[in-house]
Design a protein around this motif. Structure first.
Motif, PDB file in Angstrom:
ATOM      1  N   HIS A 273     -36.633 -35.108 -25.076  1.00 36.95           N
ATOM      2  CA  HIS A 273     -37.828 -34.760 -24.271  1.00 36.95           C
ATOM      3  C   HIS A 273     -37.479 -33.878 -23.073  1.00 36.95           C
ATOM      4  CE1 HIS A 273     -41.154 -37.605 -25.803  1.00 36.95           C
ATOM      5  NE2 HIS A 273     -40.259 -37.418 -26.733  1.00 36.95           N
ATOM      6  N   THR A 274     -36.333 -33.255 -23.124  1.00 37.98           N
ATOM      7  CA  THR A 274     -35.959 -32.391 -22.001  1.00 37.98           C
ATOM      8  C   THR A 274     -36.279 -30.940 -22.318  1.00 37.98           C
ATOM      9  OG1 THR A 274     -33.740 -32.049 -22.892  1.00 37.98           O
ATOM     10  CG2 THR A 274     -34.037 -33.890 -21.353  1.00 37.98           C
TER      11      THR A 274
ATOM     12  N   GLU B 107     -43.744 -28.378 -15.500  1.00 40.49           N
ATOM     13  CA  GLU B 107     -42.480 -28.910 -15.001  1.00 40.49           C
ATOM     14  C   GLU B 107     -42.686 -29.706 -13.711  1.00 40.49           C
ATOM     15  OE1 GLU B 107     -39.148 -26.099 -15.164  1.00 40.49           O
ATOM     16  OE2 GLU B 107     -40.320 -24.970 -16.615  1.00 40.49           O
ATOM     17  N   ASP B 108     -43.601 -29.233 -12.875  1.00 43.39           N
ATOM     18  CA  ASP B 108     -43.913 -29.982 -11.650  1.00 43.39           C
ATOM     19  C   ASP B 108     -44.480 -31.364 -11.997  1.00 43.39           C
ATOM     20  OD1 ASP B 108     -43.048 -27.881 -10.186  1.00 43.39           O
ATOM     21  OD2 ASP B 108     -45.056 -27.092  -9.700  1.00 43.39           O
ATOM     22  N   ILE B 110     -44.057 -33.103 -14.728  1.00 42.77           N
ATOM     23  CA  ILE B 110     -43.008 -33.967 -15.288  1.00 42.77           C
ATOM     24  C   ILE B 110     -42.157 -34.540 -14.154  1.00 42.77           C
ATOM     25  CG2 ILE B 110     -40.882 -33.971 -16.667  1.00 42.77           C
ATOM     26  CD1 ILE B 110     -43.217 -33.791 -18.479  1.00 42.77           C
ATOM     27  N   ALA B 111     -41.793 -33.663 -13.230  1.00 44.02           N
ATOM     28  CA  ALA B 111     -40.945 -34.099 -12.119  1.00 44.02           C
ATOM     29  C   ALA B 111     -41.656 -35.158 -11.279  1.00 44.02           C
ATOM     30  CB  ALA B 111     -40.570 -32.901 -11.257  1.00 44.02           C
ATOM     31  N   ALA B 112     -42.970 -35.041 -11.201  1.00 42.22           N
ATOM     32  CA  ALA B 112     -43.743 -35.990 -10.386  1.00 42.22           C
ATOM     33  C   ALA B 112     -44.250 -37.178 -11.217  1.00 42.22           C
ATOM     34  CB  ALA B 112     -44.920 -35.269  -9.743  1.00 42.22           C
ATOM     35  N   HIS B 113     -43.758 -37.264 -12.448  1.00 44.33           N
ATOM     36  CA  HIS B 113     -44.154 -38.356 -13.360  1.00 44.33           C
ATOM     37  C   HIS B 113     -45.664 -38.382 -13.593  1.00 44.33           C
ATOM     38  CE1 HIS B 113     -40.041 -39.781 -13.272  1.00 44.33           C
ATOM     39  NE2 HIS B 113     -40.082 -39.747 -11.941  1.00 44.33           N
ATOM     40  N   ARG B 114     -46.245 -37.206 -13.592  1.00 39.14           N
ATOM     41  CA  ARG B 114     -47.664 -37.116 -13.942  1.00 39.14           C
ATOM     42  C   ARG B 114     -47.789 -36.587 -15.366  1.00 39.14           C
ATOM     43  NH1 ARG B 114     -49.478 -32.975 -11.509  1.00 39.14           N
ATOM     44  NH2 ARG B 114     -47.877 -32.457  -9.994  1.00 39.14           N
ATOM     45  N   SER B 115     -48.949 -36.824 -15.962  1.00 36.21           N
ATOM     46  CA  SER B 115     -49.190 -36.286 -17.295  1.00 36.21           C
ATOM     47  C   SER B 115     -49.388 -34.780 -17.207  1.00 36.21           C
ATOM     48  CB  SER B 115     -50.465 -36.882 -17.899  1.00 36.21           C
ATOM     49  OG  SER B 115     -50.162 -38.061 -18.532  1.00 36.21           O
TER      50      SER B 115
END
Lengths: 318, 291
Positions: A273-274, B107-108, B110-115
């Motif tokens: 998933h990366t 990418e932002d 994902i980094a913030a653990h948002r969908s």
């Protein structure tokens, strides 16, 4: 040997100019020819014109992998050459029983010697590979001449199949998919060296699928899914979505003309998933000739990578 | 590397230009004109809603039904009115920026653990078709757009569209290659270079020398995919240095893996060997004696 004559009245002339096989039409001996796959594993082609025709059942043994040989060799003991008339010859080949690439030999495995003058010792070699790759002739073969084929005749009979394909085929019209498959386009068994039929037909409740050669063809083609997975290496990436019938495609919100319904698309699982893994698959997919790779923000997100060979030559697997 | 994808026809796009009228489907071979109705359509290209933009796009360009097994259909690009050509190129440029912006947002998230927000399949298909349509225009004005990272990375369809411009664009691409040292650009441009070289249209000695240097360098890249595209270029060049390097790849390329059947596979060695075979060897078995 069971060879049926070409009966154009019963056949659909697709007039594909052999672009489907990557055959170049740029250099033409002026030999109008038809390749006619006739019965099951038998293929016959007719060459018309004032040339002698010799079959050369050449594979590339010892050059590539065992898969390569299995996929493309024709059985020399089963090949025949006969004359229909002084100006037309028929050459028939039978695949090895293990072979699964029905048409691969046209582009890659078959060599035909054409001798325009039987009294001349020079024989011009024409191989399927060179026909496909006319920019790469044999070194030192000044007399090399590629030939083109004016038309292709394939037996694609419309009608009922007598099984569940009769449910699948109308779905294409029902959902306005830009494809009108017939019974013989579907397969129940086609697979690649890496993926089984069930892998490629995952999530399809029917035992039939459309699978085109870029998906099941061997690595030696230089493009396609097998080339891609060989480049990716281990671990082998599972397929998240392969062939979809139109019903299933609609159920999961697929695009109205999703290439999954055309049998030339797969979604490969992005195991980690990366983005790193995703980007590596994407880059390798282009090396494997994938015509379209969805962006990272595509429907797969970081869960998988959609690749398809929508513009690539290759028939449906039998 | 696409040793089997050399015929230009193989990648002819399955699109046809339609007029922006209700009976468009029946008018497939007509030349488009930038008439009033088309003007309305082109204005919709500027909508902030992709649904509107794609709907307008499909009024101008539409896929045709595949003739099984797959399509190799007409490309009416050369007949398209310049206004529409420009509008299509601008639309792709706009969408490319949208894709790039979405990727950053993705990418932002994902980094913030948002969908993250992703495209629908329909939107992705629109993007793919638009790429194909503009690539098929074979219009040099589209080159800059086709070179945008989000476009050139979209598949062989796009790298091949760039390659179709042929030898005349090589000096510029080589310059770009040298100016953009990032791996991403190098990888895709190497594919383009090999594709152009295979067309056999490159005759300029200095260009050939530059390409040879690029392919030889890339053939030692740590990325196997890059080495593979360099291999395609070396095979097309096939001078003594290139030949020697291909032989070296055939005998000692390090990339290997054990396939699901437990066999050690060397994909690059096999490809190099196969390509060498086709370039160098006469047919493997003798022909039958002529009658």
């Amino acid at each position: 040997m069971s060879v049926l004559p070409a009966t154009p009245a019963n056949l659909l002339d697709l007039q594909m100019q052999y672009a489907q096989y990557g055959v170049s039409t740029q250099e033409n001996l002026g030999v109008p020819s038809n390749f006619v796959p006739v019965v099951d594993t038998w293929f016959t082609f007719y060459l018309s014109g004032n040339q002698d025709v010799y079959g050369n059942y050449r594979g590339y043994s010892g050059v590539a992998s065992a898969d390569f040989d299995m996929q493309i060799d024709v059985d020399p003991t089963e090949g025949t050459i006969s004359y229909v008339s002084p100006t037309q010859s028929v050459v028939s080949f039978k695949k090895y029983p293990s072979a699964s690439a029905q048409f691969a030999f046209i582009s890659y495995g078959l060599a035909i010697g054409l001798n325009n003058d039987p009294t001349s010792p020079s024989i011009e070699y024409v191989s399927g590979f060179n026909v496909a790759a006319d920019s790469m002739p044999y070194a030192g073969s000044a007399a090399l001449t590629t030939f083109s084929v004016s038309s292709l005749i394939i037996n694609r009979v419309q009608g009922t199949c007598g099984d569940t394909r009769d449910k699948l085929i109308p779905m294409y019209a029902q959902y306005n998919v830009l494809l009108s498959p017939v019974c013989s386009d579907f397969t129940q068994t086609a697979s690649s060296s890496t993926y089984s039929f069930n892998d490629l037909n995952i999530h399809n409740t029917y035992a039939f699928a459309l699978l085109r050669y870029p998906i099941i063809g061997p690595q030696f083609m230089g493009y396609g899914l097998e080339m891609l997975v060989n480049l990716i290496g281990t671990p082998v990436h599972a397929i998240n979505s392969g062939y979809r019938n139109p019903d299933h495609n609609a159920d999961i919100g697929g695009a109205s003309n999703s290439r999954h319904m055309f049998g030339d698309a797969v979604d490969l699982v992005n195991i980690t998933h990366t983005k790193t893994e995703w980007a590596q698959i994407r880059n390798l997919a282009i090396q494997a000739g994938a015509d379209y790779v969805e962006p990272f923000t595509g429907p797969c997100g970081n869960a998988c990578v959609h690749v398809d060979w929508r513009n690539t030559t290759g028939l449906y697997a039998p | 590397m696409n040793i089997g994808k050399l015929s230009p026809l193989a990648t002819t796009i399955a699109l046809v230009l339609c007029l922006g009228t209700a009976d468009a489907a029946q008018e497939q071979t007509k030349t488009a004109g930038a008439d009033a109705s088309n003007q309305t359509i082109l204005e919709q290209f500027h909508s902030s809603d992709w649904h509107v933009r794609s709907s307008a796009f499909y009024k101008l360009v539409r896929p045709l039904e595949d003739e099984p097994p797959n399509a190799a259909k007409l490309n009416h690009g050369k007949q398209i009115d310049p206004t529409i050509r420009n509008a299509l190129i601008s639309l792709l440029s706009f969408e490319a920026d949208v894709v790039a912006a979405k990727e950053r947002a993705f990418e932002d998230a994902i980094a913030a653990h948002r969908s993250p927000d992703v495209m629908s399949e329909e939107q992705s298909e629109y993007w793919a078709t638009l790429n194909q349509a503009v690539g098929g225009l074979n219009d040099p004005r589209a080159l800059d757009v086709l070179l945008k990272p989000s476009v050139i990375s979209g598949g062989y369809n796009n790298t091949h569209a760039i390659a179709q411009f042929g030898a005349p664009v090589l000096p510029r691409l080589i310059l770009l290659y040298r100016m953009r040292p990032d791996k991403f650009s190098r990888d895709y441009l190497t594919v383009v270079f090999a594709d152009i070289l295979r067309s056999g249209t490159v005759t300029d000695e200095s260009t050939l020398k530059a390409l040879k240097e690029i392919f030889l360098t890339r053939s030692y890249d740590s990325d196997r995919g890059t080495r593979l595209s360099a291999l395609a270029g070396l095979i097309a060049l096939f001078d003594s240095d290139s030949k020697a390097r291909v032989r070296e790849i055939a005998s000692s390329d390090p990339y290997t893996f054990v396939n699901p059947r437990g066999q050690a596979v060397f994909p690059l060695r096999e490809q190099a060997e196969l390509l060498l075979h086709h370039r160098e060897l006469p047919p493997a078995s003798p022909l039958p004696t002529p009658r």
